[in-house]
Scaffold this active site. Structure first.
Site, PDB file in Angstrom:
ATOM      1  N   TYR A   1       4.209   0.697  -3.163  1.00 31.81           N
ATOM      2  CA  TYR A   1       3.947   0.453  -4.583  1.00 31.81           C
ATOM      3  C   TYR A   1       5.011  -0.464  -5.185  1.00 31.81           C
ATOM      4  O   TYR A   1       5.421  -0.291  -6.324  1.00 31.81           O
ATOM      5  CB  TYR A   1       3.893   1.789  -5.359  1.00 31.81           C
ATOM      6  CG  TYR A   1       2.680   2.608  -4.999  1.00 31.81           C
ATOM      7  CD1 TYR A   1       1.513   2.493  -5.745  1.00 31.81           C
ATOM      8  CD2 TYR A   1       2.691   3.466  -3.914  1.00 31.81           C
ATOM      9  CE1 TYR A   1       0.385   3.228  -5.412  1.00 31.81           C
ATOM     10  CE2 TYR A   1       1.562   4.198  -3.570  1.00 31.81           C
ATOM     11  CZ  TYR A   1       0.417   4.083  -4.321  1.00 31.81           C
ATOM     12  OH  TYR A   1      -0.700   4.797  -3.984  1.00 31.81           O
TER      13      TYR A   1
ATOM     14  N   GLN B   1      -7.752   8.859  12.913  1.00 29.25           N
ATOM     15  CA  GLN B   1      -8.078   9.779  11.830  1.00 29.25           C
ATOM     16  C   GLN B   1      -7.911  11.237  12.241  1.00 29.25           C
ATOM     17  O   GLN B   1      -7.703  11.548  13.405  1.00 29.25           O
ATOM     18  CB  GLN B   1      -9.529   9.545  11.412  1.00 29.25           C
ATOM     19  CG  GLN B   1      -9.778   8.137  10.894  1.00 29.25           C
ATOM     20  CD  GLN B   1      -9.151   7.928   9.541  1.00 29.25           C
ATOM     21  OE1 GLN B   1      -9.535   8.545   8.569  1.00 29.25           O
ATOM     22  NE2 GLN B   1      -8.158   7.062   9.476  1.00 29.25           N
TER      23      GLN B   1
ATOM     24  N   GLU C   1      -3.527   4.440  13.189  1.00 34.70           N
ATOM     25  CA  GLU C   1      -4.120   5.144  12.055  1.00 34.70           C
ATOM     26  C   GLU C   1      -5.325   5.963  12.495  1.00 34.70           C
ATOM     27  O   GLU C   1      -6.297   6.113  11.752  1.00 34.70           O
ATOM     28  CB  GLU C   1      -4.476   4.154  10.938  1.00 34.70           C
ATOM     29  CG  GLU C   1      -3.236   3.537  10.349  1.00 34.70           C
ATOM     30  CD  GLU C   1      -3.464   2.803   9.039  1.00 34.70           C
ATOM     31  OE1 GLU C   1      -4.623   2.535   8.682  1.00 34.70           O
ATOM     32  OE2 GLU C   1      -2.466   2.504   8.374  1.00 34.70           O
TER      33      GLU C   1
ATOM     34  N   HIS D   1       0.822  -1.209   0.000  1.00 31.86           N
ATOM     35  CA  HIS D   1       0.000   0.000   0.000  1.00 31.86           C
ATOM     36  C   HIS D   1       0.861   1.266   0.000  1.00 31.86           C
ATOM     37  O   HIS D   1       0.573   2.230  -0.696  1.00 31.86           O
ATOM     38  CB  HIS D   1      -0.913  -0.024   1.227  1.00 31.86           C
ATOM     39  CG  HIS D   1      -1.880   1.103   1.282  1.00 31.86           C
ATOM     40  ND1 HIS D   1      -3.047   1.100   0.569  1.00 31.86           N
ATOM     41  CD2 HIS D   1      -1.842   2.281   1.949  1.00 31.86           C
ATOM     42  CE1 HIS D   1      -3.695   2.215   0.798  1.00 31.86           C
ATOM     43  NE2 HIS D   1      -2.979   2.958   1.629  1.00 31.86           N
TER      44      HIS D   1
ATOM     45  N   HIS E   1     -10.826   2.549  -0.250  1.00 34.12           N
ATOM     46  CA  HIS E   1     -10.959   2.131   1.147  1.00 34.12           C
ATOM     47  C   HIS E   1     -11.745   0.826   1.166  1.00 34.12           C
ATOM     48  O   HIS E   1     -12.754   0.689   1.852  1.00 34.12           O
ATOM     49  CB  HIS E   1     -11.627   3.225   1.989  1.00 34.12           C
ATOM     50  CG  HIS E   1     -10.879   3.496   3.246  1.00 34.12           C
ATOM     51  ND1 HIS E   1     -11.457   3.895   4.409  1.00 34.12           N
ATOM     52  CD2 HIS E   1      -9.552   3.410   3.521  1.00 34.12           C
ATOM     53  CE1 HIS E   1     -10.532   4.048   5.351  1.00 34.12           C
ATOM     54  NE2 HIS E   1      -9.372   3.762   4.824  1.00 34.12           N
TER      55      HIS E   1
HETATM   56  N1  LIG Z   1      -2.332   4.512 -10.132  1.00 41.98           N
HETATM   57  C1  LIG Z   1      -1.613   5.601  -9.933  1.00 41.98           C
HETATM   58  N2  LIG Z   1      -1.398   6.457 -10.912  1.00 41.98           N
HETATM   59  C2  LIG Z   1      -0.722   7.571 -10.708  1.00 41.98           C
HETATM   60  N3  LIG Z   1      -0.241   7.944  -9.554  1.00 41.98           N
HETATM   61  C3  LIG Z   1      -0.428   7.156  -8.531  1.00 41.98           C
HETATM   62  C4  LIG Z   1      -1.112   5.949  -8.664  1.00 41.98           C
HETATM   63  N4  LIG Z   1      -1.176   5.361  -7.485  1.00 41.98           N
HETATM   64  C5  LIG Z   1      -0.553   6.189  -6.644  1.00 41.98           C
HETATM   65  N5  LIG Z   1      -0.072   7.277  -7.272  1.00 41.98           N
HETATM   66  C6  LIG Z   1       0.604   8.415  -6.666  1.00 41.98           C
HETATM   67  O1  LIG Z   1       1.533   7.947  -5.730  1.00 41.98           O
HETATM   68  C7  LIG Z   1       1.563   8.821  -4.599  1.00 41.98           C
HETATM   69  C8  LIG Z   1       1.376   8.074  -3.321  1.00 41.98           C
HETATM   70  O2  LIG Z   1       0.073   7.619  -3.268  1.00 41.98           O
HETATM   71  P1  LIG Z   1      -0.623   7.172  -1.918  1.00 41.98           P
HETATM   72  O3  LIG Z   1       0.299   6.356  -1.142  1.00 41.98           O
HETATM   73  O4  LIG Z   1      -1.919   6.558  -2.285  1.00 41.98           O
HETATM   74  O5  LIG Z   1      -0.871   8.565  -1.223  1.00 41.98           O
HETATM   75  P2  LIG Z   1      -1.276   8.799   0.294  1.00 41.98           P
HETATM   76  O6  LIG Z   1      -0.016   8.802   1.013  1.00 41.98           O
HETATM   77  O7  LIG Z   1      -1.952  10.101   0.269  1.00 41.98           O
HETATM   78  O8  LIG Z   1      -2.161   7.657   0.688  1.00 41.98           O
HETATM   79  C9  LIG Z   1       0.500   9.865  -4.830  1.00 41.98           C
HETATM   80  O9  LIG Z   1       1.080  11.022  -5.344  1.00 41.98           O
HETATM   81  C10 LIG Z   1      -0.362   9.248  -5.874  1.00 41.98           C
HETATM   82  O10 LIG Z   1      -0.992  10.258  -6.623  1.00 41.98           O
END
Ligand SMILES: Nc1ncnc2c1ncn2[C@@H]1O[C@H](COP(=O)(O)OP(=O)(O)O)[C@@H](O)[C@H]1O
Ligand SMILES: [Mg+2]
Lengths: 79, 227, 729, 79
Positions: free
Chosen positions: C47, C309, C307, C44, C90
């Site tokens: 990535y 909120q 976590e 999560h 979510h």
């Molecule tokens: N499928 C995707 N396409 C483009 N950008 C993504 C994608 N998934 C995540 N990102 C980018 O990666 C970054 C981290 O995302 P995320 O971990 O979901 O953010 P947060 O920390 O707010 O939960 C964000 O800038 C998000 O826009």
């Protein structure tokens, strides 16, 4: 028979309502209140005389409908 | 014409009502709930929203605010007081208006346009509705189910203190035109002196054609052209 | 404490990953450190399976101010105005506790928006549930919808759109994707990157509790039979506090107190502090005794992984502490200086006078393992000869069946539970192709839509991925907007499986091709893997959130038919593609075959021509043709305008069923009046756009010559009742 | 000391929540349920050892804040 159930949020879970009530009571001058938690109360009229059966039904409906045991606890009272 | 919009923690229609008042040339200022003094105003507005999250009972905690005593004084001197949605709920909790707003009968939040019949045209909020007394406004609430016992209902009806009732586009008032279960389809009421109005629909959301209607405008025009 | 294999596994870390950790820090981590790694290294937050492929997306053009990599994307809409938006999932929490799971989903995405200094102006949502007959569905539907409403209504941000679908592949894994949109002055954007040494690190918002600990890890682990056991990891949201936090943050942002700001989302204090410091290439030191706690005796482990909120982390300029504190106290929020920035490049945590963790920030960010997972190519399903004799089924019966089906019926039951008019700028309400929200005080607006087509993606991910982007594009065009950019939420099964990874890779490829060709860049998004229970995974579901600009609201247009005696035209070529259509799936129950293909040239060309017609003010209404085909789209236009139509099918070599229900792409329906007929035809021909004239509007009835005639009232009943009947107590 | 309070709607006031719970339970197969009423439950932590004083405070806050006596009744429990 009458049964009643109290459903409350688990201790670790945030209770936004209780928090606001607590704060309001403090503002109203009740300084010695240290915590407030808010829950739900149910009063159920059952066409059933056997307290054991009543208890059983109450348990079931608390689990299945009245509470979500993910975040809540329940307590049952018979009669 | 001068107005004050009271801002509580959790108010969220405060900006909307300010925009509407200003559009109709009413000079407005925002007043924080914790201020001890109410600036000189002809009209005080309690806006919609979720003051204190609507926790415990809607409007209840806001009704304990510091500014409330000042507002009561204002109305005793004949000043106008308008409570919209959450503002109406605050008015019933303070006892400035009788009755109470319970949860909608279907237990769901309702956001939609409804028709209303303006049932009292003889007050400073509504006199311009003489031009048009069946109107369309938006409602958006979870607790808009006005409850009054029979004695109170009789009094409200007899003394003509009901300002709005939920109706259909032709002005018919019945169970089918009642969105939330309110007693006698009541959507808004006045106090006996008719200087306090509490209503669930949002006139400030219907002040231009682009926003699906203008029927709210007539209320602000009424206020501006106070009798 | 000894770190056992069991402990490593329960933190969702693989053996190799643990070895890498020991290598990176040159020693064994303690339990707190292990927890921090587990939070930062899980799917999560890291990535790790998707990064390689996300790089292929088009993320830039002249309108993009901020692409992926920040709390949300930012696009320029002229006059110093910019739009901030993002979508996030979510899913797992909403399955376990539908009300709170969905509510906190809305809360989380709103924080991503106002963290950047924007005032949120709209939310949208995309929901996927299991089949309506599944015993859990009704409760989940009701809980999720009231949770989304409960949060958004309370905080007072209009919920202007979304989508809601049912399909048995979501029986045990629902999807709840929430999108938020904010408005900001483009010269006043706040970022998360920390700057400067010895600056105060400030905690604001709610207190930290023991809720949601391991939430981030939960979102990355496949559900097993005992999903119910994981319950206490769900958080309860407090929209009232969020409203206060929103107002307080925007108030402080009026001057130059804040250097950088980050919400505490997944993995709370851990990920926010790590992200801010590592982006700034500096260190950070936190005194955990200063963290506002809701319960007594909370451990560093709990504080770092909670976590809870409605919390934010700020780094502010020296000397601004008092100003900040005053504002947050006024709004009745917790405020605490919990640490400072350092030049060590390490995350250092102190508690009760001793150092309890000390980790190089690179080990938590740049050195996170990345995977190039194996994936399996998808093959385009064959167009198997379809045996059943379609002619036997009456056209009207097909229409009725589709209109009254859960996926195609009217969604009023849902959106009437959302306050969609608060803030006084909703100029096109839910129910149309896109919502339109006016830029406050101006005569321009943004068009907003969310779209997905999981069964197209399942049938052939490449086409499916392309199709969703195009569908969002078309929805924006249909209200008179110029499409600007998208956000995406990629919901898939377990990436460790080659088939799932294959779906992911090819969906992303499709998205990438479409957004590159259409110059419709991706500026933010989120990936949700492991949507899988007992080895059964969901249909691959990329959700696209699209944003378009309407420079002059006089050019806004809607789908409702405006008058009688007007012509209806089908724009774009109908070829009769019925595989994966509602006709096959809903009416006949046939679910095989390829999804419709997209020709990107036609997509763009048709869209541009529609734009031209709208700007010349020679069309009365526009609606894109999507699920259900021409007849369903036309019925929707009639019901919206309360005006009927007399349909005459053009001569072609298709059957009536093929013509009426095909789901060929890149098509629109338009309404024009007689006097513009010639002009419109001329423009269409000049631009090589195929069109058919299929009828004339009339009062009260929809008629198809020699076939059927039905009153609008009867159709309205069919279209509007499903949700009410389903949810009757 | 811990005090708790239960706030319920007066008999003559319609209780839509209770009604829906009742109906839902019937639909779930619990045919012998004749009535359900829903109320609120509060748990309050007081820094006060004297049960008489506690009771007094509880009475006050129920009247002033926790219930709306126009439509609701309350019941207090000490300890
Ligand atoms: N499928 C995707 N396409 C483009 N950008 C993504 C994608 N998934 C995540 N990102 C980018 O990666 C970054 C981290 O995302 P995320 O971990 O979901 O953010 P947060 O920390 O707010 O939960 C964000 O800038 C998000 O826009
Ligand atoms: Mg974020």
């Amino acid at each position: 028979m009458k049964i009643s159930a109290i459903v409350t949020l688990k201790k670790e879970v945030l209770d936004p309502q209780g928090k606001v009530v607590n704060q309001t009571l403090k503002n109203m001058g009740y300084k010695n209140i240290s915590d407030v938690r808010q829950g739900k109360y149910f009063e159920i009229e059952l066409d059933e005389k056997d307290p054991i059966k009543c208890k059983e039904i109450a348990e079931q409906i608390c689990k299945k409908l009245l509470s979500n045991t993910v975040i809540e606890n329940y307590k049952i009272n018979i009669g | 014409m001068k107005s004050s919009v009271i801002v509580f923690p959790g108010s969220n229609c405060d900006r909307d009502i300010a925009v509407a008042l200003e559009k109709f040339k009413i000079k407005n200022q925002m007043v924080w709930h914790n201020d001890a003094n109410l600036p000189k105003s002809d009209l005080v507005v309690l806006p919609g929203g979720f003051s204190y999250g609507d926790y415990l009972r809607t409007g209840c905690i806001a009704s304990k605010s510091r500014i409330i005593d000042e507002i009561i004084n204002h109305t005793k001197k004949g000043g106008l007081l308008l409570g919209i949605c959450n503002g109406f709920q605050i008015l019933t909790e303070t006892g400035l208006l009788p009755g109470i707003l319970l949860r909608n009968k279907e237990l769901k939040f309702i956001s939609k346009n409804v028709f209303l019949k303006v049932t009292n045209l003889d007050n400073n909020f509504c006199h311009n509705y003489k031009k048009k007394n069946i109107i369309k406004l938006h409602i958006a609430h979870n607790e808009g189910n006005y409850f009054a016992n029979n004695d109170l209902l009789k009094k409200l009806e007899d003394q003509n203190l009901i300002a709005f009732k939920y109706s259909d586009r032709n002005g018919n008032i019945n169970d089918n035109t009642n969105p939330n279960g309110s007693s006698n389809n009541i959507a808004g009421i006045l106090n006996s002196e008719k200087n306090i109005l509490g209503m669930m629909p949002h006139p400030e959301r219907m002040i231009e054609p682009l926003l699906s209607g203008e029927d709210g405008s007539l209320m602000f025009e009424s206020l501006f052209n106070k009798k | 404490m000894n770190i056992s294999n069991n402990l490593i596994e329960s933190h969702g870390l693989k053996k190799d990953e643990y070895k890498k950790i020991v290598n990176l820090i040159g020693r064994k981590p303690n339990l707190l450190e292990l927890g921090i790694f587990s939070a930062m290294w899980n799917e999560h937050c890291s990535y790790k399976s998707s990064k390689k492929f996300l790089k292929k997306l088009a993320v830039k053009n002249k309108n993009v101010i901020q692409g992926p990599g920040e709390n949300a994307g930012v696009i320029d809409i002229g006059d110093d105005d910019a739009i901030v938006f993002k979508i996030e999932s979510h899913n797992h929490p909403s399955f376990i506790e539908p009300y709170q799971g969905a509510a906190t989903g809305v809360g989380g995405i709103l924080r991503d928006i106002f963290t950047m200094g924007a005032r949120p102006i709209a939310t949208l949502n995309s929901l996927h549930f299991g089949s309506p007959e599944h015993p859990k569905t009704k409760n989940l539907l009701n809980g999720v919808v009231s949770g989304i409403g409960g949060y958004g209504n309370c905080i007072g941000i209009p919920n202007v759109g979304g989508e809601i679908k049912f399909n048995s592949s979501f029986n045990e894994n629902i999807l709840v994707n929430a999108m938020a949109v904010g408005l900001i002055n483009k010269n006043k954007i706040f970022y998360s990157k920390a700057k400067g040494i010895n600056k105060s690190v400030i905690y604001v918002g709610s207190k930290t509790g023991r809720d949601g600990i391991h939430g981030a890890s939960m979102a990355s682990a496949e559900f097993g039979e005992n999903a119910e056991e994981k319950k206490p990891t769900v958080q309860v949201g407090d929209p009232f506090t969020e409203k206060l936090l929103l107002e307080a943050c925007l108030e402080l942002m009026k001057d130059d107190s804040i250097i950088s700001i980050q919400d505490m989302g997944a993995a709370g204090l851990t990920s926010s502090s790590v992200e801010m410091a590592s982006k700034g290439k500096i260190g950070i030191e936190i005194d955990l005794d200063k963290v506002p706690c809701r319960e007594k005796k909370m451990t560093p482990y709990e504080m770092m992984l909670s976590e809870s909120q409605e919390r934010m982390l700020l780094i502010i300029n020296n000397g601004k502490e008092k100003t900040a504190e005053k504002i947050f106290r006024k709004w009745n929020l917790d405020f605490s200086i919990i640490g400072k920035t350092t030049n060590t490049n390490n995350l250092v945590l102190n508690f009760k006078g001793s150092q309890v963790a000390n980790l190089p920030l690179s080990s938590l960010s740049t050195d996170v393992p990345l995977y190039d997972r194996k994936w399996k190519k998808n093959t385009l399903p064959k167009k198997q000869k379809f045996l059943e004799n379609l002619e036997k089924i009456k056209i009207l019966d097909c229409l009725k069946k589709i209109l009254s089906s859960p996926n195609n019926s009217e969604k009023k039951w849902v959106w009437q539970q959302y306050d969609h008019t608060v803030m006084g700028d909703t100029v096109q309400k839910p129910g149309g192709d896109s919502a339109v929200v006016r830029i406050h005080g101006k005569n321009k607006g943004v068009a907003l839509t969310v779209d997905s087509s999981s069964h197209y993606c399942k049938a052939f991910p490449l086409y499916g991925g392309k199709q969703v982007v195009c569908e969002a594009w078309r929805n924006l065009i249909s209200v008179g907007a110029k499409p600007i950019a998208i956000t995406n939420c990629l919901n898939f099964g377990n990436p460790e499986k080659e088939t799932v990874m294959g779906q992911f890779v090819e969906c992303v490829d499709g998205i990438s091709q479409a957004c590159t060709y259409l110059d419709f860049p991706v500026v933010s998004g989120n990936v949700s893997f492991y949507n899988e229970t007992n080895n059964k995974s969901i249909e691959p579901t990329p959700t696209i959130g699209g944003v378009g600009l309407i420079n002059d609201l006089k050019n806004m247009i809607s789908q409702n038919i405006k008058g009688t005696e007007n012509y209806i035209l089908v724009i774009g070529k109908t070829a009769g593609h019925l595989y994966q259509s509602e006709l096959y799936r809903e009416v006949i129950g046939f679910k095989n075959g390829p999804p419709p293909e997209i020709n990107l040239f036609n997509e763009k060309n048709n869209g541009m021509v529609i734009q031209k017609l709208i700007s010349k003010k020679i069309v009365k209404s526009v609606h894109d043709i999507s699920s259900g085909g021409i007849l369903v789209a036309l019925t929707e236009m009639c019901l919206a305008g309360n005006i009927g139509v007399k349909i005459k099918t053009p001569n072609n070599n298709m059957t009536l069923h093929e013509y009426m229900f095909a789901e060929d792409q890149s098509r629109y329906l338009i309404e024009i009046n007689e006097e513009n007929h010639e002009n419109v035809s001329k423009i269409l021909k000049e631009n090589s756009v195929h069109f058919d004239i299929i009828g004339k509007t009339q009062k009260e009835k929809i008629e198809l010559s020699n076939n059927f005639s039905i009153s609008l009232n009867d159709l309205k009943m069919l279209f509007s009742s499903w949700f009410y009947n389903y949810n009757k107590v």
